[in-house]
Design an enzyme around this catalytic site. Structure first.
Site, PDB file in Angstrom:
ATOM      1  N   LEU A   1       0.819  -1.201   0.000  1.00 18.22           N
ATOM      2  CA  LEU A   1       0.000   0.000   0.000  1.00 18.22           C
ATOM      3  C   LEU A   1       0.855   1.254   0.000  1.00 18.22           C
ATOM      4  O   LEU A   1       1.842   1.323   0.708  1.00 18.22           O
ATOM      5  CB  LEU A   1      -0.901   0.022   1.242  1.00 18.22           C
ATOM      6  CG  LEU A   1      -2.060  -0.958   1.242  1.00 18.22           C
ATOM      7  CD1 LEU A   1      -2.836  -0.794   2.533  1.00 18.22           C
ATOM      8  CD2 LEU A   1      -2.952  -0.701   0.062  1.00 18.22           C
ATOM      9  N   PRO A   2       0.451   2.232  -0.791  1.00 21.80           N
ATOM     10  CA  PRO A   2       1.152   3.518  -0.807  1.00 21.80           C
ATOM     11  C   PRO A   2       0.759   4.352   0.393  1.00 21.80           C
ATOM     12  O   PRO A   2       0.231   5.450   0.238  1.00 21.80           O
ATOM     13  CB  PRO A   2       0.679   4.145  -2.121  1.00 21.80           C
ATOM     14  CG  PRO A   2      -0.696   3.602  -2.315  1.00 21.80           C
ATOM     15  CD  PRO A   2      -0.665   2.206  -1.739  1.00 21.80           C
ATOM     16  N   CYS A   3       0.967   3.816   1.555  1.00 17.14           N
ATOM     17  CA  CYS A   3       0.512   4.490   2.763  1.00 17.14           C
ATOM     18  C   CYS A   3       1.228   5.818   2.975  1.00 17.14           C
ATOM     19  O   CYS A   3       0.802   6.624   3.796  1.00 17.14           O
ATOM     20  CB  CYS A   3       0.671   3.584   3.978  1.00 17.14           C
ATOM     21  SG  CYS A   3       2.126   2.550   3.918  1.00 17.14           S
ATOM     22  N   HIS A   4       2.257   6.066   2.219  1.00 15.21           N
ATOM     23  CA  HIS A   4       2.943   7.346   2.369  1.00 15.21           C
ATOM     24  C   HIS A   4       2.111   8.475   1.768  1.00 15.21           C
ATOM     25  O   HIS A   4       2.413   9.640   1.949  1.00 15.21           O
ATOM     26  CB  HIS A   4       4.314   7.278   1.702  1.00 15.21           C
ATOM     27  CG  HIS A   4       4.257   6.897   0.265  1.00 15.21           C
ATOM     28  ND1 HIS A   4       4.263   5.580  -0.154  1.00 15.21           N
ATOM     29  CD2 HIS A   4       4.174   7.660  -0.840  1.00 15.21           C
ATOM     30  CE1 HIS A   4       4.192   5.586  -1.480  1.00 15.21           C
ATOM     31  NE2 HIS A   4       4.138   6.818  -1.923  1.00 15.21           N
ATOM     32  N   ARG A   5       1.055   8.083   1.033  1.00 10.61           N
ATOM     33  CA  ARG A   5       0.187   9.106   0.443  1.00 10.61           C
ATOM     34  C   ARG A   5      -0.997   9.415   1.355  1.00 10.61           C
ATOM     35  O   ARG A   5      -1.931  10.090   0.958  1.00 10.61           O
ATOM     36  CB  ARG A   5      -0.325   8.642  -0.925  1.00 10.61           C
ATOM     37  CG  ARG A   5       0.794   8.453  -1.929  1.00 10.61           C
ATOM     38  CD  ARG A   5       0.226   8.138  -3.296  1.00 10.61           C
ATOM     39  NE  ARG A   5       1.321   7.815  -4.209  1.00 10.61           N
ATOM     40  CZ  ARG A   5       1.248   6.842  -5.114  1.00 10.61           C
ATOM     41  NH1 ARG A   5       0.167   6.107  -5.222  1.00 10.61           N
ATOM     42  NH2 ARG A   5       2.265   6.600  -5.913  1.00 10.61           N
TER      43      ARG A   5
END
Length: 107
Positions: free
Chosen positions: A57-61
């Site tokens: 998951l692009p959890c940094h977004r």
DNA sequence: TGGATGACCTACA
DNA sequence: CTGTAGGCCATCC
């Protein structure tokens, strides 16, 4: 509660939404929470990401309501978050993301 | 079953 | 701006 078939519904939604965040965009815990049906409990979004951090998951977004990178400390490398976002063309104002330009709302 | 935990949010001093 | 307090809700142990 948490019976055999736990309410993975919530987690599933979060996972799906976060997965769909387009390149160069960010969203907030609050918006995700709202789209997941837990509108009043954005915490659980963070919790869900905590579970999903092992996924791709692009959890940094995902940032908080002010666009601050509150979750960066939970990354393998705290600096990675800023790095990735900047690499995607995200504008930073002081230490928070410019939501005006990069906010993405979940469908 | 029930208390503890949490990557939040809002309000107030 | 910083700190404190309450609420919110799913999951862990």
């Amino acid at each position: 509660m948490r019976k055999k078939k736990a309410k993975q519904d919530f987690f599933d939604k979060v996972y799906r939404i976060v997965s769909k965040i387009p390149y160069g965009k960010v969203t907030t815990y609050g918006l995700i929470a709202e789209k997941c049906g837990i509108g009043s409990s954005a915490r659980n979004v963070g919790w869900a990401l905590n579970k999903a951090k092992n996924s791709n998951l692009p959890c940094h977004r995902v940032v908080n309501r002010n666009g601050e990178l509150t979750g960066k400390l939970h990354f393998v490398d705290p600096d990675l978050m800023e790095n990735l976002l900047k690499s995607e063309g995200i504008s930073f104002v002081d230490d928070h993301v410019d939501l005006e330009k990069h906010l993405w709302k979940p469908k």
